[in-house]
Scaffold this motif. Structure first.
Motif, PDB file in Angstrom:
ATOM      1  N   ARG A  99     -52.850  14.851  27.164  1.00  0.00           N
ATOM      2  CA  ARG A  99     -54.125  15.459  27.914  1.00  0.00           C
ATOM      3  C   ARG A  99     -55.198  15.659  26.890  1.00  0.00           C
ATOM      4  NH1 ARG A  99     -52.967  14.606  33.155  1.00  0.00           N
ATOM      5  NH2 ARG A  99     -51.877  16.217  34.096  1.00  0.00           N
ATOM      6  N   LEU A 131     -40.227  23.955  36.104  1.00  0.00           N
ATOM      7  CA  LEU A 131     -40.855  23.415  37.458  1.00  0.00           C
ATOM      8  C   LEU A 131     -39.779  22.639  38.074  1.00  0.00           C
ATOM      9  CD1 LEU A 131     -44.493  22.774  36.367  1.00  0.00           C
ATOM     10  CD2 LEU A 131     -43.854  24.096  38.301  1.00  0.00           C
ATOM     11  N   THR A 303     -55.505  22.784  46.362  1.00  0.00           N
ATOM     12  CA  THR A 303     -55.219  21.620  46.774  1.00  0.00           C
ATOM     13  C   THR A 303     -54.738  21.270  48.114  1.00  0.00           C
ATOM     14  OG1 THR A 303     -53.252  21.827  45.616  1.00  0.00           O
ATOM     15  CG2 THR A 303     -55.037  20.426  44.352  1.00  0.00           C
ATOM     16  N   ALA A 364     -58.199  14.860  44.743  1.00  0.00           N
ATOM     17  CA  ALA A 364     -58.262  15.021  43.173  1.00  0.00           C
ATOM     18  C   ALA A 364     -58.658  13.493  43.127  1.00  0.00           C
ATOM     19  CB  ALA A 364     -57.061  15.323  42.557  1.00  0.00           C
ATOM     20  N   PHE A 432     -50.890  12.044  44.268  1.00  0.00           N
ATOM     21  CA  PHE A 432     -50.241  12.983  43.199  1.00  0.00           C
ATOM     22  C   PHE A 432     -50.003  12.671  41.632  1.00  0.00           C
ATOM     23  CE2 PHE A 432     -48.576  14.184  47.500  1.00  0.00           C
ATOM     24  CZ  PHE A 432     -48.943  15.492  47.582  1.00  0.00           C
ATOM     25  N   GLY A 433     -50.957  11.618  41.295  1.00  0.00           N
ATOM     26  CA  GLY A 433     -50.776  11.413  39.861  1.00  0.00           C
ATOM     27  C   GLY A 433     -49.699  10.383  39.599  1.00  0.00           C
ATOM     28  N   PHE A 434     -49.519  10.158  38.275  1.00  0.00           N
ATOM     29  CA  PHE A 434     -48.625   9.158  37.893  1.00  0.00           C
ATOM     30  C   PHE A 434     -47.653   9.784  36.602  1.00  0.00           C
ATOM     31  CE2 PHE A 434     -52.389   7.402  39.630  1.00  0.00           C
ATOM     32  CZ  PHE A 434     -51.789   6.291  40.441  1.00  0.00           C
ATOM     33  N   GLU A 438     -47.006  13.460  36.787  1.00  0.00           N
ATOM     34  CA  GLU A 438     -47.197  13.362  38.280  1.00  0.00           C
ATOM     35  C   GLU A 438     -46.946  14.788  38.866  1.00  0.00           C
ATOM     36  OE1 GLU A 438     -45.152  11.209  42.220  1.00  0.00           O
ATOM     37  OE2 GLU A 438     -43.751  12.170  40.621  1.00  0.00           O
ATOM     38  N   CYS A 439     -47.545  15.121  39.735  1.00  0.00           N
ATOM     39  CA  CYS A 439     -47.483  16.395  40.255  1.00  0.00           C
ATOM     40  C   CYS A 439     -46.059  16.852  40.513  1.00  0.00           C
ATOM     41  CB  CYS A 439     -48.395  16.619  41.629  1.00  0.00           C
ATOM     42  SG  CYS A 439     -48.483  18.285  42.567  1.00  0.00           S
ATOM     43  N   PRO A 440     -45.774  18.087  40.024  1.00  0.00           N
ATOM     44  CA  PRO A 440     -44.285  18.428  40.411  1.00  0.00           C
ATOM     45  C   PRO A 440     -44.138  19.065  41.613  1.00  0.00           C
ATOM     46  CG  PRO A 440     -45.317  19.900  38.703  1.00  0.00           C
ATOM     47  CD  PRO A 440     -46.349  18.661  38.974  1.00  0.00           C
ATOM     48  N   MET A 444     -43.331  20.090  47.696  1.00  0.00           N
ATOM     49  CA  MET A 444     -43.706  21.291  48.519  1.00  0.00           C
ATOM     50  C   MET A 444     -44.975  20.896  49.264  1.00  0.00           C
ATOM     51  SD  MET A 444     -45.008  24.881  46.864  1.00  0.00           S
ATOM     52  CE  MET A 444     -46.077  25.733  47.953  1.00  0.00           C
ATOM     53  N   ALA A 445     -45.995  20.416  48.342  1.00  0.00           N
ATOM     54  CA  ALA A 445     -47.282  20.092  49.188  1.00  0.00           C
ATOM     55  C   ALA A 445     -47.253  19.381  50.514  1.00  0.00           C
ATOM     56  CB  ALA A 445     -48.303  19.657  48.126  1.00  0.00           C
TER      57      ALA A 445
HETATM   58  C1  HEM Z   1     -52.017  18.862  48.363  1.00  0.00           C
HETATM   59  C2  HEM Z   1     -51.502  19.240  47.384  1.00  0.00           C
HETATM   60  C3  HEM Z   1     -51.540  18.690  45.955  1.00  0.00           C
HETATM   61  C4  HEM Z   1     -52.085  17.647  45.348  1.00  0.00           C
HETATM   62  C5  HEM Z   1     -52.933  16.211  46.045  1.00  0.00           C
HETATM   63  C6  HEM Z   1     -51.839  17.439  43.910  1.00  0.00           C
HETATM   64  C7  HEM Z   1     -52.177  16.659  43.157  1.00  0.00           C
HETATM   65  C8  HEM Z   1     -51.995  16.524  41.750  1.00  0.00           C
HETATM   66  C9  HEM Z   1     -52.635  15.569  40.866  1.00  0.00           C
HETATM   67  C10 HEM Z   1     -53.422  14.576  41.148  1.00  0.00           C
HETATM   68  C11 HEM Z   1     -51.986  16.146  39.509  1.00  0.00           C
HETATM   69  C12 HEM Z   1     -52.301  15.340  38.147  1.00  0.00           C
HETATM   70  C13 HEM Z   1     -51.371  14.286  37.954  1.00  0.00           C
HETATM   71  C14 HEM Z   1     -51.447  13.581  36.820  1.00  0.00           C
HETATM   72  O1  HEM Z   1     -52.280  13.734  35.973  1.00  0.00           O
HETATM   73  O2  HEM Z   1     -51.180  12.402  36.977  1.00  0.00           O
HETATM   74  C15 HEM Z   1     -51.239  17.358  39.787  1.00  0.00           C
HETATM   75  C16 HEM Z   1     -50.827  18.035  38.778  1.00  0.00           C
HETATM   76  C17 HEM Z   1     -49.817  19.282  38.806  1.00  0.00           C
HETATM   77  N1  HEM Z   1     -49.781  19.746  39.945  1.00  0.00           N
HETATM   78 FE1  HEM Z   1     -50.157  19.140  41.833  1.00  0.00          FE
HETATM   79  N2  HEM Z   1     -51.156  18.686  43.741  1.00  0.00           N
HETATM   80  C18 HEM Z   1     -50.932  19.181  45.032  1.00  0.00           C
HETATM   81  C19 HEM Z   1     -50.097  20.662  44.810  1.00  0.00           C
HETATM   82  C20 HEM Z   1     -49.448  21.147  44.257  1.00  0.00           C
HETATM   83  C21 HEM Z   1     -48.516  22.280  44.275  1.00  0.00           C
HETATM   84  C22 HEM Z   1     -48.233  23.144  45.573  1.00  0.00           C
HETATM   85  C23 HEM Z   1     -48.072  22.611  42.995  1.00  0.00           C
HETATM   86  C24 HEM Z   1     -46.939  23.703  42.762  1.00  0.00           C
HETATM   87  C25 HEM Z   1     -46.701  24.937  43.335  1.00  0.00           C
HETATM   88  C26 HEM Z   1     -48.570  21.968  42.024  1.00  0.00           C
HETATM   89  C27 HEM Z   1     -48.427  21.844  40.691  1.00  0.00           C
HETATM   90  C28 HEM Z   1     -49.006  21.197  39.724  1.00  0.00           C
HETATM   91  C29 HEM Z   1     -48.765  21.041  38.283  1.00  0.00           C
HETATM   92  C30 HEM Z   1     -48.079  22.259  37.499  1.00  0.00           C
HETATM   93  C31 HEM Z   1     -49.478  20.109  37.623  1.00  0.00           C
HETATM   94  C32 HEM Z   1     -49.582  19.528  36.433  1.00  0.00           C
HETATM   95  C33 HEM Z   1     -48.568  18.684  35.755  1.00  0.00           C
HETATM   96  C34 HEM Z   1     -48.560  18.176  34.477  1.00  0.00           C
HETATM   97  O3  HEM Z   1     -49.514  18.081  33.825  1.00  0.00           O
HETATM   98  O4  HEM Z   1     -47.446  17.942  33.813  1.00  0.00           O
HETATM   99  N3  HEM Z   1     -49.437  20.844  42.737  1.00  0.00           N
HETATM  100  N4  HEM Z   1     -51.077  17.720  41.039  1.00  0.00           N
END
Ligand code: HEM
Length: 507
Positions: A99, A131, A303, A364, A432-434, A438-440, A444-445
């Protein structure tokens, strides 16, 4: 001896190969991009709002899937399609999972506890491992009971107070995550845990806007004394830091207290604390659990809310889609019946509505930028070490070759012969990213959005609101376009579809 010689040969070949790559890549061009000024680069034309639209426009003009920008010496690479993002961020994720340094957010405001902004390293790995326990990729059903419960509670609130539907959806998301993460029951919209976390999210959104704080471009500024006239950013950061600490510590301490007095219900925190107490360094282990749980609300609440609000907005633009989803549920489940997770496969149109919600106004648009510390080569272009790498998810989700008329809310694009058409790319890939970042919370979402949207569509007719003189109130369809894109407040009418459904919701 022979083995030693073989090993030495192997290392020599690897060394020569790496040297060859390095020296040959120096002759390569950077990816194309808008014209750069000497020293300042693109400082004056780098977009500070709706960046994804400008990035995509540049890629189209230059006929490329990758562009390079330089902002006062900072190297930025933008990937405009799924192939480039998959090749670099997924296949080469061992070097693209960092990052960028965020001096204001992480170093001054204390948000480095958030897994999403954490540097790629041991602490991040430990958080991701936890996670993985909370959200195992191969067990999408783990949190179905909490998600179903929160969706049903939402229906009751919508029945009793439909005007405030936006607040009720927020409550539903908070209720689901707080119960999964901490086993804490959220009763009111102004719940103190939620209020603090929301203020924290607002601060993140303000700070994450590129160019909002000079210290992000000139990190040395973080050392200026607080009392200096232009050090307002440091005083602000101090205030926001309190929020960061409270957002992760408050609910965590409550769950610890509940464990001690025997009133805790099973949750991510209770599970991890009970299983880590035998570890070598309990304080360190505890801080990892606290940070991981603290990230869940910050990353998962807004989100999820934004997608459901957008879905309602989308259905207002296309009432025929709502009718089709309702007809599907009526014929498969029966009239006046609420959907359950087991019905997912027999309701392809409902799934198409959910997919379209993730695609149409993606939450996002440029996800969270990645970072590479290592020089690399892609399609003959040199990617410098120390580059910020941005995946333009918005461009991928609005690619007209995959999704014709991409700005229309049209779930039918995912349907062929009454079934989900797997030739049309699932937006979940880009949304959800890559790679390793990628989003963990993806499973759940997806399931939480599915059960909520399906339940609302089964129970209510959704239409544009009407004022007291009978005039239709047209939504503005405007969004708050920060790091997360959320619809601005809008009105709609939610009317229960039948007496049976009202009885069902109340019982
Ligand atoms: C509609 C719902 C959601 C969307 C669209 C979404 C989308 C994303 C995206 C685009 C990223 C960045 C990925 C990347 O850097 O390539 C991310 C990271 C993350 N998301 Fe989600 N997310 C959602 C819901 C959630 C939920 C429900 C949780 C947990 C309860 C969550 C936990 C995380 C965490 C912990 C990261 C950081 C991962 C890392 O940097 O290693 N997200 N999410």
């Amino acid at each position: 001896m022979i083995q030693l010689a073989t090993l030495a040969c192997f290392f020599l070949i690897v060394y020569l190969y790496v040297r060859h790559l390095k020296s040959s890549s120096r002759h390569l061009h950077l990816p194309p991009g808008p014209k750069k000024l000497p020293l300042l680069g693109n400082l004056f034309n780098v977009p500070t709002s709706l960046a994804w639209i400008t990035y995509h426009k540049w890629c189209k003009e230059l006929n490329t899937d990758i562009i390079h920008l330089s902002v006062a010496g900072m190297s930025i690479v933008v990937l405009d399609n799924i192939e480039a993002a998959t090749e670099l961020l997924e296949k080469r994720s061992h070097i693209y999972s960092g990052r960028p340094r965020l001096p204001m957010l992480s170093e001054l405001m204390g948000y480095d506890f958030n897994v999403g902004f954490m540097q790629y390293g041991e602490r991040w790995r430990k958080c991701r491992r936890l996670l993985h326990i909370a959200f195992p990729p191969d067990d999408s059903q783990r949190h179905h009971p909490q998600e179903l419960n929160a969706a049903h509670n939402l229906l009751l609130r919508l029945l009793e107070d439909p005007e405030n539907f936006m607040d009720h959806i927020k409550h539903m998301a908070a209720e689901t995550i707080m119960s999964i993460a901490y086993g804490i029951e959220i009763k009111r919209n102004d719940d103190p845990y939620v209020t603090v976390a929301e203020q924290g999210n607002k601060a993140i959104a303000m700070v994450a806007v590129p160019g909002a704080f000079l210290v992000d471009t000139i990190p040395a500024l973080k050392h200026v004394p607080d009392w200096m006239p232009f050090a307002g950013f440091k005083r602000k950061a101090k205030e926001w830091k309190k929020l960061a600490l409270m957002a992760s510590a408050m609910p965590f301490e409550t769950t610890k207290q509940m464990i001690d007095d025997g009133s805790a219900v099973p949750s991510f925190v209770s599970y991890c604390l009970e299983n880590s107490r035998a570890g070598d360094d309990p304080a360190f282990e505890e801080s990892i659990i606290r940070d991981t749980a603290g990230t869940m609300y910050l990353a998962g609440a807004d989100t999820t809310v934004a997608i459901i609000w957008s879905c309602i907005l989308g259905l207002l633009t296309n009432p025929g889609a709502l009718k089709k989803a309702q007809q599907e549920m009526d014929s498969v489940l029966g009239v006046g019946v609420l959907p359950e997770f087991g019905d997912q496969d027999s309701l392809p149109y409902v799934m198409a509505v959910v997919r379209e919600a993730f695609r149409w106004r993606d939450v996002a648009p440029i996800a969270i930028p990645h970072y590479t510390a290592v020089e690399d080569v892609y399609n003959g272009y040199r990617i410098p070490a120390g580059s910020i790498v941005v995946a333009n998810s918005w461009a991928m989700l609005h690619d007209e070759t995959m999704y014709p008329e991409p700005f229309e809310f049209n779930p039918d694009r995912f349907i062929k012969d009454g079934k989900l058409n797997h030739a049309v790319r699932d937006p979940g890939h880009a949304a959800f990213g890559f790679g390793r970042r990628e989003c963990p919370g993806r499973n759940m979402a997806l399931s939480s959005v599915w059960i909520t949207v399906a339940s609302i569509m089964a129970a209510f007719d959704i239409s544009k609101a009407v004022d007291k003189d009978g005039n239709t109130i047209e939504p503005s369809y405007e969004y708050l376009q920060d790091m997360i894109c959320m619809p601005l407040p809008f009105k709609c009418s939610l009317k229960p579809r039948s007496k049976e459904i009202q009885r069902l919701i109340r019982c």
